[in-house]
Scaffold this motif. Structure first.
Motif, mmCIF file in Angstrom:
data_model
loop_
_atom_site.group_PDB
_atom_site.id
_atom_site.type_symbol
_atom_site.label_atom_id
_atom_site.label_comp_id
_atom_site.label_asym_id
_atom_site.label_seq_id
_atom_site.Cartn_x
_atom_site.Cartn_y
_atom_site.Cartn_z
ATOM 1 N N PHE A 548 0.848 -1.180 0.000
ATOM 2 C CA PHE A 548 0.000 0.000 0.000
ATOM 3 C C PHE A 548 0.893 1.242 0.000
ATOM 4 N N GLY A 549 0.393 2.359 -0.483
ATOM 5 C CA GLY A 549 1.143 3.604 -0.490
ATOM 6 C C GLY A 549 2.121 3.673 -1.658
ATOM 7 N N ARG A 550 3.088 4.608 -1.544
ATOM 8 C CA ARG A 550 4.049 4.842 -2.607
ATOM 9 C C ARG A 550 5.049 3.692 -2.679
ATOM 10 N N CYS A 551 5.605 3.500 -3.862
ATOM 11 C CA CYS A 551 6.630 2.485 -4.052
ATOM 12 C C CYS A 551 7.920 2.949 -3.392
ATOM 13 N N PRO A 552 8.775 2.029 -2.950
ATOM 14 C CA PRO A 552 10.054 2.424 -2.339
ATOM 15 C C PRO A 552 10.961 3.096 -3.362
ATOM 16 N N PRO A 553 11.942 3.889 -2.901
ATOM 17 C CA PRO A 553 12.853 4.555 -3.850
ATOM 18 C C PRO A 553 13.600 3.540 -4.717
ATOM 19 N N CYS A 554 13.868 3.953 -5.964
ATOM 20 C CA CYS A 554 14.562 3.071 -6.898
ATOM 21 C C CYS A 554 16.020 2.913 -6.457
ATOM 22 N N LEU A 567 30.042 5.114 -17.071
ATOM 23 C CA LEU A 567 28.642 5.163 -16.659
ATOM 24 C C LEU A 567 28.552 5.461 -15.172
ATOM 25 N N CYS A 568 27.518 6.202 -14.774
ATOM 26 C CA CYS A 568 27.309 6.540 -13.354
ATOM 27 C C CYS A 568 26.912 5.264 -12.595
ATOM 28 N N PRO A 569 27.698 4.846 -11.550
ATOM 29 C CA PRO A 569 27.411 3.563 -10.893
ATOM 30 C C PRO A 569 26.526 3.665 -9.646
ATOM 31 N N ILE A 570 26.248 4.868 -9.148
ATOM 32 C CA ILE A 570 25.507 4.978 -7.883
ATOM 33 C C ILE A 570 24.023 4.709 -8.127
ATOM 34 N N SER A 571 23.281 4.617 -7.003
ATOM 35 C CA SER A 571 21.847 4.353 -7.102
ATOM 36 C C SER A 571 21.133 5.501 -7.773
ATOM 37 N N CYS A 572 19.967 5.189 -8.292
ATOM 38 C CA CYS A 572 19.161 6.184 -9.016
ATOM 39 C C CYS A 572 18.874 7.372 -8.110
ATOM 40 N N HIS A 573 19.071 8.589 -8.631
ATOM 41 C CA HIS A 573 18.873 9.814 -7.850
ATOM 42 C C HIS A 573 17.921 10.754 -8.568
ATOM 43 N N LEU A 603 19.022 14.966 -8.640
ATOM 44 C CA LEU A 603 20.373 15.377 -8.289
ATOM 45 C C LEU A 603 21.324 15.085 -9.448
ATOM 46 N N PRO A 604 22.374 15.918 -9.626
ATOM 47 C CA PRO A 604 23.357 15.638 -10.689
ATOM 48 C C PRO A 604 24.218 14.432 -10.308
ATOM 49 N N CYS A 605 24.799 13.827 -11.337
ATOM 50 C CA CYS A 605 25.658 12.670 -11.098
ATOM 51 C C CYS A 605 26.936 13.126 -10.409
ATOM 52 N N PRO A 606 27.482 12.355 -9.466
ATOM 53 C CA PRO A 606 28.725 12.732 -8.764
ATOM 54 C C PRO A 606 29.927 12.552 -9.679
ATOM 55 N N PRO A 607 31.119 13.043 -9.264
ATOM 56 C CA PRO A 607 32.344 12.837 -10.076
ATOM 57 C C PRO A 607 32.604 11.352 -10.284
ATOM 58 N N CYS A 608 33.236 11.064 -11.403
ATOM 59 C CA CYS A 608 33.478 9.672 -11.782
ATOM 60 C C CYS A 608 34.464 9.030 -10.810
ATOM 61 N N GLU A 609 34.096 7.895 -10.270
ATOM 62 C CA GLU A 609 34.935 7.175 -9.319
ATOM 63 C C GLU A 609 35.489 5.880 -9.905
ATOM 64 N N VAL A 610 35.451 5.740 -11.202
ATOM 65 C CA VAL A 610 35.978 4.520 -11.816
ATOM 66 C C VAL A 610 37.484 4.461 -11.594
ATOM 67 N N PRO A 611 38.063 3.374 -11.088
ATOM 68 C CA PRO A 611 39.505 3.320 -10.820
ATOM 69 C C PRO A 611 40.327 3.219 -12.110
ATOM 70 N N ILE A 612 41.356 4.080 -12.194
ATOM 71 C CA ILE A 612 42.290 4.088 -13.326
ATOM 72 C C ILE A 612 43.669 3.688 -12.789
ATOM 73 N N PRO A 613 44.358 2.670 -13.327
ATOM 74 C CA PRO A 613 45.686 2.281 -12.820
ATOM 75 C C PRO A 613 46.730 3.349 -13.151
#
Length: 886
Positions: A548-554, A567-573, A603-613
């Motif tokens: 019942f009620g609203r669906c939980p956040p994505c 690609l942005c890896p964090i949860s949907c914002h 919200l805007p996507c945060p800075p890219c945190e993909v690891p680069i060697p």
């Protein structure tokens, strides 16, 4: 007048304050004519009243104050009475503390083992949970401030009022059949609504007790289990073992007994072992060995409880009369065959008609004196003749219990009573003359009101014990949907027997609940997936159950393409809640800040945190750095490149190194590295404590020629040995070098000194010293080797002379003890006689004080004054004469 107006205004203000604080009391807290009376007070004050208005205002204020206090208490009780207080962490912590306090005494006995408390813990958890404790009679939640009763069979909890009504209705329905003349006279039991455990009429509860039954009307304590007194339960365990329950007053069954007892196995062959009292019965799994009932064989089953099983062996056994033999189980040697005895009785005319029996057949049943059918005459006849009738009247009491049989002596049963008597009907209103064996029921209908207090009995010839009403009740039940289908009755109706479906949001999951509870019951948890469309940029939403009620956040990853290409890896914002600040300006310090407002925004996507060697400056490591901050860096380690001394490395922080020769090893030091200024730190031979005398250098160090100062094995002498000899020697050579060649000064466990030369390790235990061995009485002596005494190989026992001397010594001690006892008795007897003598003297003095004083004569008063001088003169004369004669 102004003061009176202020007083009237305060009265009206208090009345309005009472209306605001009274909550549900409403009009009860504020009289309808309060304002009117205030105006009357003002007019009375204006006309020069004498203070009556002030008294009435004070009285109104006190009434309103009492009403507000009562409303506040009622509101607090309603909020506190719920059996499920809160579901937050504080409530759980509080509940855990209460449970731990309840189980403390029990867990102390079991060293913290609470595995046997799960069933009791479940009942106690239900006492704290919302809706878990429900009265099965009224189908309502049991609150902690309500009087309850607990069944001793199933431990279910009911309201005290509900169980009293249940018991009364059950007794009435069970004990009132329509045609039972003994209605209300027999003591019928009443059952528990859940487990049907039967209770006597006298066991109907009439008072509210705690679970253990010690405290009547227990007070509500937030730090105790609901309806508990907080004392130790102390109920007898079931089955009884002699111990009592150690938990604090609790709902549900008592746990198994945790006491430790020493008990043997079932067959008593094994040694007793300590076990829990609740599991004290145990088996050693050895053969039982007890003699079976047959008396010939023993039980071969493993150690078991109770009686042994019947003997399983088969043997040939004769029947009781001994005519037949058959193979039968050894456990049942007594058996009868189916042949009639047939032996001739002593009369010689009849034979025994008994089937296979033991012992003599007995006399003929037709011998001796026999009575006629009516029993008035006796005849002595041969056993071959039947007893004739005597011809007298029968005179046996007929079935009516009043009249006697008027026929002559006859065989067989008597006829029914046919005499005409004046009979009264069952209700006692009519009489009629009719045969004695026929019952008489009149046609008069009973006009008494039945137990329902609504309808008449209307039964013909009713004796007064009217049956329950057979009409349908028809009143609206507590569910407000149906009417009562039971028979007409007094008091409130039973709960509605119908059920209602309660559905989830999608309607695919349905539960059935009692009619009327659908307004308060929570909807069921549906296992079907939610079918609503997503509200973010994703084409599909995460799978979750119907709700019942609203669906939980994505919670899916965003997956939008960033500027760097990842690609942005964090949860949907897309639907984030952001707190709004600084929107509302306060009008002044009196305005309180309200709860922060949240708005839903993207919200805007945060800075890219993909690891680069990325490799560090000194080429020590390749670390993954976030994509937005990838670049050359220092790993903060030491450089670690090998210096020219070939022993140390550069201790400078990770830095750039210029390669002089591209073909050279990449791990050698460069011009930017430090120069070695350390001493030689190469490892020395094992056991050499000296350092190398050269500065840091490549290659091996020279041999050490210094002397070592060490102690020998016995730690008494100091030896000087060349370091090179000691470090290059093997184990045996080291033992010889470190030995002072003197006798070992250590003491053996027996107390003697070791005979070996200074050595390493423990001393040998085979002591060869000669010691004296004595018998227990210290008379006999013998010299033996110490090691044999330590190993208990030699012992010296007392001989006959020692035993004789020991016996004489014990006799002397007994004689001395007896003499001491006799002396103590004589001393006590002397003290007793002295005490009795002193007691007699006290009694005489007391008797003298109690005598009545008698008036003395003149001679008695003054005789001492006269006699003393005369006696003194006589003494002087006698002394003078004696001196003169000498």
């Amino acid at each position: 007048m102004e003061a009176a107006w202020r007083q009237g205004g305060r009265g009206r203000g208090r009345a309005r304050l009472g209306d605001g604080l009274s909550g549900r009391t409403g009009a009860a807290a504020r009289p309808p004519a309060a304002v009117g009376r205030g105006g009357a007070c003002v007019r009375a004050a204006a006309s020069g009243g004498d203070g009556t208005c002030e008294l009435s205002s004070q009285k109104k204020f006190d009434e309103i104050k009492k009403a507000n206090q009562a409303a506040a208490r009622k509101l607090a009780e309603e909020q506190f009475s719920s059996s499920s207080e809160d579901d937050d962490e504080d409530a759980e912590i509080k509940q855990g503390k209460i449970l731990a306090k309840t189980f403390t005494v029990y867990t102390n006995q079991t060293d913290g083992d609470a595995s046997e408390l799960e069933r009791t813990r479940q009942y106690m958890n239900e006492a704290f949970q919302s809706g878990a404790m429900t009265c099965l009679i009224c189908i309502a939640s049991v609150k902690r401030n309500q009087a309850v009763w607990s069944c001793c069979g199933c431990f279910c909890i009911f309201h005290l009022v509900c169980i009293q009504k249940w018991a009364k209705d059950s007794l009435f329905l069970v004990s009132s059949p329509l045609t039972d003349d003994d209605f209300g006279k027999k003591d019928y039991p009443w059952p528990c609504p859940k487990c049907r455990f039967e209770y006597k009429r006298s066991e109907t509860p009439n008072k509210y007790y705690c679970y253990c039954g010690k405290v009547e009307n227990p007070t509500v304590d937030p730090w105790l289990v609901p309806h508990s007194c907080g004392q130790i339960c102390e109920k007898e365990f079931k089955p009884p073992c002699g111990h009592k329950c150690l938990l604090l007053c609790h709902p549900g069954p008592c746990p198994p007994c945790p006491k430790m007892v020493t008990t043997s196995c079932h067959c008593r062959k094994a040694k007793p072992v300590p076990r829990r009292c609740s599991a004290k019965e145990w088996s050693c799994h050895l053969p039982c060995g007890r003699t079976l009932l047959c008396g010939q064989h023993t039980c071969e089953n493993p150690c078991h409880s109770g009686d042994c099983q019947p003997c399983p062996r088969v043997s040939k056994q004769r029947c009781i009369c001994g005519r037949q033999t058959a193979e039968r189980l050894c456990a049942s040697p007594q058996w009868q065959c189916e042949q009639v005895c047939g032996k001739a009785l002593p009369c010689g005319n009849h034979t025994c008609e008994q089937v296979c029996h033991a012992g003599p057949c007995g006399d003929c049943p037709r011998s001796g004196k026999r009575s006629c059918p009516c029993g008035k005459s006796k005849f002595t006849l041969p056993c071959t003749e039947d007893v004739p009738t005597c011809g007298d009247s029968c005179d046996k009491v007929l079935e009516c219990g009043i009249h006697k049989c008027l026929q002559r002596c006859h065989r067989g049963p008597c006829e029914i009573c046919r005499q005409e008597v004046e009979k009264q009907c069952r209700c006692g209103k009519h009489t009629k003359r009719m045969p004695c064996h026929k019952p008489y029921l009149c046609e008069t209908k009973c006009t008494k009101i039945r137990d329902c207090q609504k309808h008449q009995c209307r039964r013909k010839c009713c004796p007064g014990n009217c049956p329950p009403c057979d009409q349908v009740c028809g009143r609206t039940l507590g569910c407000r949907n149906h009417k009562c289908p039971s028979g007409c009755h007094r008091g409130s109706c039973n709960p509605c027997p119908e059920t209602v479906d309660v559905k989830c949001n999608c309607g695919k999951t349905v539960i059935k609940v009692p009619c009327g509870r659908e307004r308060t019951i929570k909807p069921p948890k549906c296992k079907q997936l939610c079918s609503r469309p997503p509200t973010c940029h994703h084409p599909t939403q995460e799978k979750h159950y119907c709700h019942f009620g609203r669906c939980p956040p994505c919670r899916q990853s965003c997956q939008k393409t960033l500027t760097c290409g990842h690609l942005c890896p964090i949860s949907c914002h897309d639907e984030a809640l952001v707190k709004q600040t600084g929107i509302h300006q306060f009008a002044g310090p009196w305005e309180q800040p309200s709860e922060p407002a949240f708005i839903q925004t993207v919200l805007p996507c945060p800075p890219c945190e993909v690891p680069i060697p990325v490799e560090c400056l000194g080429q020590h490591e390749v670390s993954p750095l976030p994509c937005h901050s990838a670049g050359p860096y220092s790993c903060k380690r030491f450089c670690g490149r090998l210096l020219s001394c070939q022993n140390h490395t550069c201790m400078k922080e990770c830095h750039h190194v210029t390669k002089i020769n591209s073909n050279a090893d990449g791990k050698k030091a460069g011009p930017e590295c430090l120069q070695c200024e350390e001493e030689c730190t190469k490892p020395r031979p094992l056991g050499c404590p000296h350092r190398c005398v050269l500065p840091c250098h490549p290659g091996d160090c020279p041999s050490c020629l210094q002397m070592l100062k060490i102690k020998c094995h016995c730690k008494l002498s100091v030896l000087y040995i060349e370091c090179l000899k000691l470090t290059s020697a093997d184990v045996k050579e080291k033992d010889l070098l470190t030995s002072c060649k003197n006798q070992c000064p250590k003491q053996l466990p027996c107390g003697h000194r070791c005979k070996e030369i200074c050595h390493s390790g423990d001393c040998p235990l085979n002591c060869s010293q000669k010691v004296k061995l004595k018998c227990p009485c210290k008379r006999l002596k013998k010299e033996v080797q110490c090691s044999k005494i330590q190993e208990d190989q030699v012992s010296l026992e007392c001989d006959a002379l020692c035993k004789e001397m020991k016996r004489k010594a014990s006799e002397i001690k007994e004689a001395e003890a007896k003499a001491a006892i006799e002396e103590e008795k004589r001393r006590q007897q002397a003290e007793l006689e002295a005490f009795e003598n002193r007691l007699k003297g006290r009694r005489k003095n007391k008797r003298r004080r109690d005598e009545v004083e008698i008036e003395q004569s003149s001679w008695q008063k003054y005789k001492n004054l006269i006699m003393l001088p005369v006696f003194g003169v006589a003494v002087v004369m006698v002394a003078w004469l004696m001196v003169y004669n000498d």
